[in-house]
Design an enzyme around this catalytic site. Structure first.
Site, short mmCIF file in Angstrom:
data_model
loop_
_atom_site.label_atom_id
_atom_site.label_comp_id
_atom_site.label_asym_id
_atom_site.label_seq_id
_atom_site.Cartn_x
_atom_site.Cartn_y
_atom_site.Cartn_z
N ASN A 9 0.82 -1.10 -0.24
CA ASN A 9 -0.07 0.06 0.07
C ASN A 9 0.96 1.23 -0.05
O ASN A 9 1.34 1.50 1.04
CB ASN A 9 -0.87 -0.04 1.25
CG ASN A 9 -1.78 1.21 1.40
OD1 ASN A 9 -1.89 2.03 0.43
ND2 ASN A 9 -2.26 1.30 2.39
N TRP A 10 1.06 1.82 -1.06
CA TRP A 10 1.84 2.95 -1.06
C TRP A 10 1.25 4.35 -0.38
O TRP A 10 2.13 5.38 -0.59
CB TRP A 10 2.17 3.37 -2.78
CG TRP A 10 3.04 2.15 -3.50
CD1 TRP A 10 3.31 1.00 -2.88
CD2 TRP A 10 3.54 2.20 -4.79
NE1 TRP A 10 3.96 0.25 -3.75
CE2 TRP A 10 4.25 0.95 -5.09
CE3 TRP A 10 3.57 2.96 -5.84
CZ2 TRP A 10 4.76 0.51 -6.35
CZ3 TRP A 10 4.18 2.77 -7.13
CH2 TRP A 10 4.71 1.65 -7.32
N HIS A 96 -9.29 1.13 5.09
CA HIS A 96 -8.10 1.31 5.76
C HIS A 96 -8.33 2.24 6.86
O HIS A 96 -9.09 3.31 6.87
CB HIS A 96 -6.84 1.67 4.66
CG HIS A 96 -5.93 1.83 5.30
ND1 HIS A 96 -5.38 2.92 6.11
CD2 HIS A 96 -4.78 0.93 5.38
CE1 HIS A 96 -3.86 2.59 6.46
NE2 HIS A 96 -3.67 1.51 5.82
N GLU A 168 -5.13 -4.91 10.55
CA GLU A 168 -4.17 -3.83 10.83
C GLU A 168 -4.32 -3.13 12.17
O GLU A 168 -5.19 -2.17 12.10
CB GLU A 168 -4.04 -2.89 9.52
CG GLU A 168 -3.89 -3.35 8.26
CD GLU A 168 -3.37 -2.49 7.37
OE1 GLU A 168 -2.14 -2.70 6.69
OE2 GLU A 168 -3.83 -1.32 7.14
N GLY A 174 2.85 2.50 10.80
CA GLY A 174 3.68 3.62 10.71
C GLY A 174 4.40 3.79 11.79
O GLY A 174 5.08 4.95 11.78
N SER A 214 3.78 -2.00 10.30
CA SER A 214 5.16 -2.02 10.43
C SER A 214 5.77 -3.60 10.02
O SER A 214 6.85 -4.01 10.93
CB SER A 214 5.46 -1.76 11.83
OG SER A 214 5.20 -0.41 12.29
N GLY A 235 3.04 -1.08 4.20
CA GLY A 235 3.01 0.16 3.93
C GLY A 235 4.50 1.00 3.63
O GLY A 235 4.81 0.82 2.44
N GLY A 236 5.19 1.35 4.72
CA GLY A 236 6.54 2.04 4.51
C GLY A 236 7.48 1.09 3.79
O GLY A 236 8.24 1.56 2.82
P1 13P Z 1 3.23 0.50 7.53
O1 13P Z 1 3.79 -0.77 7.24
O2 13P Z 1 4.03 1.90 7.13
O3 13P Z 1 3.13 0.61 9.25
O4 13P Z 1 1.81 0.63 7.10
C1 13P Z 1 0.75 -0.40 7.23
C2 13P Z 1 -0.53 -0.22 6.47
O5 13P Z 1 -1.05 0.64 6.98
C3 13P Z 1 -0.54 -0.91 5.20
O6 13P Z 1 -1.80 -0.63 4.54
#
Ligand code: 13P
Length: 257
Positions: A9-10, A96, A168, A174, A214, A235-236
């Site tokens: 997920n960018w 989300h 999540e 994040g 994360s 995400g990241g």
């Molecule tokens: P992170 O991997 O940056 O914690 O984000 C997770 C996320 O929200 C994926 O949808």
């Protein structure tokens, strides 16, 4: 056996040049559809076509981060399911935590989007997860139940065929704080039990439940090793091929044992 799904997920990151370069690197690392591990990227709307072009013919699938439930018309700023299909999307992330908590989306709105996505032939990834305060108050399972009940209201087993659920926990998104493998497994097992009760055990056995929050190359394997964790929503770490490719690799390693 459930096939792993590793999805990136960018969020609101990348631009045309960096996004295309990232997608090309991923397409090179996943040149064809893998029977054991599915790979998906979800870039921002403006780059979907470019990223689709960069991944065409590879094992990397294309998804969006949101969609509106109406088919067309005077809905300024919104994007429809058929538009996403038109630019090559097979998947859409819905519910989300950032949509829920930053944009204020309700379970009812998310449900309308889920139903529109399914009806229009998209594979929906429905995200659920509790806030830290809810976890600390012992409400994790009731929050998950409420979000699942609301998000899947009126969705039959047949309609839910291609559904993916993503757990999540909001406090892990994040933040660099990952749910422990036990915390993830416990929530995932609860979600699968909810699916058993709401649908049936055959379907519950088949539905994939991803973990997000994360996920990094060094924790991906331990998390995905849990019996009820069927992949990751990243995400990241999905923004760098050097991080995302090893996460795909962790799923491949687990799938091969
Ligand atoms: P992170 O991997 O940056 O914690 O984000 C997770 C996320 O929200 C994926 O949808």
């Amino acid at each position: 056996m459930r096939r792993f799904l590793v999805a990136g997920n960018w969020k609101m990151n990348t631009d045309r040049v960096t996004g295309t370069a990232l997608a090309s690197a991923l397409a090179a690392a996943a040149p064809e559809t893998d029977d054991a591990v599915e790979v998906l990227v979800c870039p921002p709307f403006p780059y979907l076509s470019d990223i689709g072009a960069a991944t065409t013919g590879s094992g990397v699938q294309l998804g969006a981060q949101d969609v509106y439930f109406e088919a067309s018309g005077a809905f300024t700023g919104e994007v429809s399911v058929s538009m996403l299909r038109d630019v090559g999307c097979s998947h859409v992330i819905l519910g989300h935590s950032e949509r829920r908590h930053v944009m204020g989306e309700s379970d009812e709105l998310i449900n309308r989007k889920v139903r529109a996505g399914i009806e229009g032939g998209l594979h929906v990834i429905l995200c659920v997860g509790e806030l830290l305060s809810e976890r600390e108050a012992g409400q994790t399972e009731s929050v998950l139940d409420r979000q699942l009940t609301g998000g899947l209201d009126g969705v039959s087993e047949e309609e839910a065929m291609d559904l993916v659920i993503a757990y999540e926990p909001v406090w892990a998104i994040g933040t660099g704080v990952t749910a422990s493998p036990d915390q993830a497994e416990s929530a995932h097992a609860h979600i699968r039990k909810w699916v058993t009760d709401r649908y049936n055990s055959v379907f519950a056995d088949r539905v994939r439940i991803l973990y997000g929050g994360s996920v990094k190359p060094d924790n991906a394997q331990t998390l995905m090793q849990q019996p009820n964790v069927d992949g990751a929503l990243v995400g990241g770490a999905s923004l760098k091929a050097n991080d995302f490719v090893p996460i795909i690799g962790a799923a491949k390693t687990l799938a091969s044992v």
